[in-house]
Scaffold this active site. Structure first.
Site, PDB file in Angstrom:
ATOM      1  N   ASN A 196      37.247 107.562  53.096  1.00  0.00           N
ATOM      2  CA  ASN A 196      37.620 107.209  51.536  1.00  0.00           C
ATOM      3  C   ASN A 196      36.462 107.320  50.521  1.00  0.00           C
ATOM      4  O   ASN A 196      35.307 107.334  51.108  1.00  0.00           O
ATOM      5  CB  ASN A 196      38.075 105.637  51.570  1.00  0.00           C
ATOM      6  CG  ASN A 196      39.458 105.520  52.182  1.00  0.00           C
ATOM      7  OD1 ASN A 196      40.299 106.505  52.389  1.00  0.00           O
ATOM      8  ND2 ASN A 196      39.650 104.445  53.040  1.00  0.00           N
ATOM      9  N   CYS A 197      37.029 107.459  49.535  1.00  0.00           N
ATOM     10  CA  CYS A 197      35.853 107.630  48.191  1.00  0.00           C
ATOM     11  C   CYS A 197      34.616 106.616  48.387  1.00  0.00           C
ATOM     12  O   CYS A 197      35.272 105.478  48.871  1.00  0.00           O
ATOM     13  CB  CYS A 197      36.854 107.445  46.835  1.00  0.00           C
ATOM     14  SG  CYS A 197      35.654 107.637  45.624  1.00  0.00           S
ATOM     15  N   PRO A 198      33.648 106.905  48.349  1.00  0.00           N
ATOM     16  CA  PRO A 198      32.970 108.187  47.905  1.00  0.00           C
ATOM     17  C   PRO A 198      32.631 109.098  48.934  1.00  0.00           C
ATOM     18  O   PRO A 198      31.743 110.081  48.925  1.00  0.00           O
ATOM     19  CB  PRO A 198      31.968 107.773  47.093  1.00  0.00           C
ATOM     20  CG  PRO A 198      31.384 106.526  47.653  1.00  0.00           C
ATOM     21  CD  PRO A 198      32.627 105.993  48.133  1.00  0.00           C
ATOM     22  N   ASP A 244      41.334 111.858  51.940  1.00  0.00           N
ATOM     23  CA  ASP A 244      41.455 110.611  50.598  1.00  0.00           C
ATOM     24  C   ASP A 244      42.388 111.519  49.475  1.00  0.00           C
ATOM     25  O   ASP A 244      42.081 112.471  49.055  1.00  0.00           O
ATOM     26  CB  ASP A 244      40.094 110.535  50.116  1.00  0.00           C
ATOM     27  CG  ASP A 244      39.944 109.673  48.957  1.00  0.00           C
ATOM     28  OD1 ASP A 244      41.101 109.028  48.611  1.00  0.00           O
ATOM     29  OD2 ASP A 244      38.813 109.204  48.605  1.00  0.00           O
ATOM     30  N   ASP A 287      36.987 113.519  42.635  1.00  0.00           N
ATOM     31  CA  ASP A 287      35.651 113.278  42.742  1.00  0.00           C
ATOM     32  C   ASP A 287      34.857 114.876  42.957  1.00  0.00           C
ATOM     33  O   ASP A 287      33.850 115.165  42.156  1.00  0.00           O
ATOM     34  CB  ASP A 287      35.125 112.587  44.041  1.00  0.00           C
ATOM     35  CG  ASP A 287      35.790 110.981  43.874  1.00  0.00           C
ATOM     36  OD1 ASP A 287      36.154 110.752  42.762  1.00  0.00           O
ATOM     37  OD2 ASP A 287      36.061 110.495  44.912  1.00  0.00           O
TER      38      ASP A 287
END
Length: 81
Positions: free
Chosen positions: A19-21, A46, A52
């Site tokens: 998942n982010c980041p 994600d 992003d």
């Protein structure tokens, strides 16, 4: 119908399940390992990865060669400036 586009790449980053980041951080690390003009393939699951990575590529002048999404998998081909 499946996408038959073939882009040659120098390094693959599999950020599936992260998942982010983390997908973006993996891309940044990969960019430090390759030379200018090399292509990195990034695989991410994600849902926000395209946001992003897209912003990062725009801000750093790297080139997004291709972005595809099939089901919950996103694939990016990024050429290092």
């Amino acid at each position: 119908m499946p996408d038959l586009t073939i882009i040659e790449f120098d390094l693959e980053v599999d950020a599936s399940g992260l998942n982010c980041p983390l997908p973006l951080l993996r891309l940044k690390k990969a960019l430090m390992e390759v030379q200018s003009g090399d292509v990195i393939k990034v695989i991410a699951t994600d849902p926000a990865a395209h946001l992003d990575i897209g912003v990062y590529v725009d801000q750093t002048s790297h080139q997004l060669l291709e972005f595809t999404r099939q089901a919950n998998v996103q694939v990016f081909f990024i050429k290092k400036k």
